[in-house]
Enzyme design. Structure first.
Site, PDB file in Angstrom:
ATOM      1  N   HIS A 285      47.788  71.409   2.743  1.00  0.00           N
ATOM      2  CA  HIS A 285      48.797  70.858   3.661  1.00  0.00           C
ATOM      3  C   HIS A 285      49.124  69.310   3.200  1.00  0.00           C
ATOM      4  O   HIS A 285      50.503  68.956   2.918  1.00  0.00           O
ATOM      5  CB  HIS A 285      48.420  70.757   4.995  1.00  0.00           C
TER       6      HIS A 285
ATOM      7  N   ASN B 171      50.128  77.061  -2.068  1.00  0.00           N
ATOM      8  CA  ASN B 171      50.324  75.965  -3.284  1.00  0.00           C
ATOM      9  C   ASN B 171      50.202  76.407  -4.577  1.00  0.00           C
ATOM     10  O   ASN B 171      50.801  76.129  -5.606  1.00  0.00           O
ATOM     11  CB  ASN B 171      49.483  74.718  -2.969  1.00  0.00           C
TER      12      ASN B 171
HETATM   13  O1  LIG Z   1      40.503  71.947  -8.442  1.00  0.00           O
HETATM   14  C1  LIG Z   1      41.419  71.972  -7.772  1.00  0.00           C
HETATM   15  C2  LIG Z   1      41.785  73.032  -6.780  1.00  0.00           C
HETATM   16  C3  LIG Z   1      42.737  73.058  -6.296  1.00  0.00           C
HETATM   17  N1  LIG Z   1      43.674  71.888  -6.270  1.00  0.00           N
HETATM   18  C4  LIG Z   1      44.825  71.658  -5.487  1.00  0.00           C
HETATM   19  O2  LIG Z   1      44.576  71.933  -4.006  1.00  0.00           O
HETATM   20  C5  LIG Z   1      45.766  72.601  -3.565  1.00  0.00           C
HETATM   21  C6  LIG Z   1      45.094  73.923  -2.792  1.00  0.00           C
HETATM   22  O3  LIG Z   1      46.153  74.749  -2.119  1.00  0.00           O
HETATM   23  P1  LIG Z   1      46.267  76.107  -1.773  1.00  0.00           P
HETATM   24  O4  LIG Z   1      46.282  76.816  -3.201  1.00  0.00           O
HETATM   25  O5  LIG Z   1      47.429  76.387  -0.914  1.00  0.00           O
HETATM   26  O6  LIG Z   1      44.659  76.549  -1.237  1.00  0.00           O
HETATM   27  P2  LIG Z   1      44.204  76.269   0.130  1.00  0.00           P
HETATM   28  O7  LIG Z   1      43.716  74.861  -0.053  1.00  0.00           O
HETATM   29  O8  LIG Z   1      43.166  77.225   0.327  1.00  0.00           O
HETATM   30  O9  LIG Z   1      45.282  76.219   1.063  1.00  0.00           O
HETATM   31  C7  LIG Z   1      45.413  76.502   2.647  1.00  0.00           C
HETATM   32  O10 LIG Z   1      46.635  76.215   3.061  1.00  0.00           O
HETATM   33  C8  LIG Z   1      47.842  76.998   2.283  1.00  0.00           C
HETATM   34  C9  LIG Z   1      48.998  76.380   2.893  1.00  0.00           C
HETATM   35  O11 LIG Z   1      49.050  76.602   4.170  1.00  0.00           O
HETATM   36  C10 LIG Z   1      47.754  78.509   2.668  1.00  0.00           C
HETATM   37  O12 LIG Z   1      48.608  79.246   2.096  1.00  0.00           O
HETATM   38  C11 LIG Z   1      46.321  78.899   2.364  1.00  0.00           C
HETATM   39  O13 LIG Z   1      46.344  80.361   2.673  1.00  0.00           O
HETATM   40  C12 LIG Z   1      45.205  78.173   2.829  1.00  0.00           C
HETATM   41  O14 LIG Z   1      43.809  78.641   2.411  1.00  0.00           O
HETATM   42  C13 LIG Z   1      46.801  72.789  -4.603  1.00  0.00           C
HETATM   43  O15 LIG Z   1      47.877  72.048  -4.557  1.00  0.00           O
HETATM   44  C14 LIG Z   1      46.081  72.839  -5.896  1.00  0.00           C
HETATM   45  O16 LIG Z   1      46.835  72.316  -6.858  1.00  0.00           O
HETATM   46  C15 LIG Z   1      43.323  70.930  -7.034  1.00  0.00           C
HETATM   47  O17 LIG Z   1      44.261  69.880  -7.177  1.00  0.00           O
HETATM   48  N2  LIG Z   1      42.527  70.940  -7.922  1.00  0.00           N
END
Ligand SMILES: O=c1ccn([C@@H]2O[C@H](COP(=O)(O)OP(=O)(O)O[C@H]3O[C@H](CO)[C@@H](O)[C@H](O)[C@H]3O)[C@@H](O)[C@H]2O)c(=O)[nH]1
Length: 442
Positions: free
Chosen positions: A16, A351
């Site tokens: 988020h 994302n």
């Molecule tokens: O090593 C890492 C891993 C992740 N990220 C970032 O972290 C974010 C992760 O976001 P996302 O891929 O959406 O995963 P979640 O954090 O699991 O997202 C939650 O929130 C999202 C938006 O509501 C939902 O779509 C998902 O289902 C929910 O698990 C992204 O911007 C990635 O680029 C990094 O920078 N480095």
């Protein structure tokens, strides 16, 4: 925009914070004053990134768990706590700004903080929801809560979304709508229902901003007449999108591991040869599943960069590390934009999906819950930029299945080539979407 003072309220999770921060930067560029409000623990995590946005005002509030929400006894307790503490803190913040002569003219609140919209309604501040999942998922929830039009039985019923040329089965719907969803996750369905109630209580036709772009989800964006649903994405820093502002790179938390130079390592690999694996900020696989992933990577014989939590590794991984690199966190956008990356195995958080689309990286989809199931379906059958892994009996995805999908996507066959072409197609349209948005606000 000069006289706008926008309060941007964000749920304290990485998925988020990243798009919301990016949206804050765009508002600042347009001349608005922006105050970014989220929990104390989230502000602590993002402090380094936020310090690169000098004009942004930060307004932390306690959600009752200042050591991080994972310290809450359960997620339902956390949701109640953040709503109670957050509503009071936001009310005080709004009043204080009013009394000090710089009142908020508008509030934007992210998915899952529906209570912030309620505070805005009560204090008569215009507000807008920033939805950070696909427009298709917003449309599905809209039909479910407003029209009772989605069937959520377990028999793989065919589901059609009016106007959207995509046929879903009930197992492609967000997991929390499915009868098999554990009760502990019902909090999310409650929060989503509240979003619609709050939008309706606000009176006039409400704007809903979605981290998507028109070309990607035009029909879903147009599907709801009751609200003005607008694609404003991809909410990805300029350096990874149109390249107009190379200094705009900051994204993510402060957890980036500095000890392993994965970028140097990626730079040493051939074009499109590396598999990148990451499964979001919170998810933890079973040991059996971790072993199958590791074996699948060994079968693929390709170099890999695997992001996994420190508490989610196994001895077996020492063996796998001869073939790749395992890190606890990385700058995902830097990785996805590196030419050596040929495939992204992801849990399909939104994302991660939109970042893969904006960078033209094909996907092996390994969805776990909530919107990720629908996102994986969109990736495979609507945008056609990847393949979804099929689970065997017992829910485990085997090493054979992982190696099979990796081989299709990274191998020399026609199917892989089509997928790679589609990925490039959506990358070009993502860049065009930024141009259009810039044209809107010259
Ligand atoms: O090593 C890492 C891993 C992740 N990220 C970032 O972290 C974010 C992760 O976001 P996302 O891929 O959406 O995963 P979640 O954090 O699991 O997202 C939650 O929130 C999202 C938006 O509501 C939902 O779509 C998902 O289902 C929910 O698990 C992204 O911007 C990635 O680029 C990094 O920078 N480095």
């Amino acid at each position: 925009m000069v006289h706008c003072h926008i309060l941007l309220v964000c749920f304290p999770a990485q998925g988020h914070i990243n798009p919301s921060l990016q949206f804050a930067k765009r508002l600042l560029q347009l001349g608005a004053k922006v105050t970014f409000s989220t929990s104390v623990s989230a502000i602590r995590r993002m402090s380094q990134v936020a310090s690169t946005i000098p004009d942004l005002t930060l307004a932390p509030f306690s959600d009752g768990y200042d050591d991080g929400w994972t310290s809450a006894p359960d997620v339902q307790a956390f949701m109640l706590s953040i709503k109670t503490f957050g509503s009071e803190a936001l009310t005080n913040l709004i009043m204080a700004n009013e009394n000090e002569g710089h009142p908020f003219t508008h509030m934007v609140y992210s998915t899952l903080v529906s209570w912030a919209g309620e505070v805005a309604n009560q204090l008569q501040i215009p507000s807008t929801l920033l939805w950070n999942q696909p427009a298709t998922v917003f449309y599905i929830y809209y039909l479910y809560f407003n029209k009772n039009e989605i069937f959520t039985g377990e028999n793989n019923e065919i589901i059609e979304l009016p106007g959207v040329p995509l046929v879903l089965s009930s197992s492609d719907l967000p997991s929390i709508m499915q009868p098999s969803s554990p009760a502990v996750y019902s909090f999310a369905l409650t929060a989503f229902k509240e979003h619609f109630e709050i939008l309706d209580r606000a009176g006039t036709k409400q704007k809903v901003l979605v981290n998507t772009y028109d070309a990607l989800e035009f029909q879903a964006l147009m599907g709801i007449k009751k609200y003005d649903v607008m694609g404003i994405g991809p909410l990805v820093p300029s350096a990874f999108l149109d390249g107009k502002d190379p200094s705009d790179t900051s994204f993510g938390g402060d957890l980036i591991q500095k000890t392993v130079d994965y970028i140097d390592w990626l730079n040493s690999k051939d074009k499109s040869s590396v598999i990148y694996l990451a499964f979001g900020s919170y998810f933890k696989f079973s040991e059996q599943q971790m072993e199958e992933i590791a074996k699948g990577l060994i079968r693929s014989q390709k170099p890999f960069l695997w992001v996994t939590r420190a508490d989610n590794t196994l001895d077996y991984m020492k063996e796998v590390e001869k073939q790749g690199l395992i890190v606890q966190w990385c700058s995902q956008l830097e990785v996805l934009s590196n030419p050596s990356v040929g495939c992204f195995m992801t849990h399909c958080g939104w994302n991660s999906c939109i970042e893969s689309l904006a960078n033209g990286v094909p996907v092996v989809a390994f969805p776990q819950w909530t919107d990720q199931l629908t996102n994986a379906k969109l990736i495979q059958d609507f945008w056609k930029t990847g393949l979804r892994l099929a689970a065997a009996d017992g829910g485990i995805v085997t090493a054979e299945e992982i190696a099979r999908c990796l081989e299709i996507i990274m191998g020399g066959g026609d199917r892989g080539e089509d997928i790679r072409k589609q990925a490039q197609h959506w990358k070009i349209l993502a860049k065009d979407a930024v141009k259009e948005a810039t044209d809107m606000f010259p």
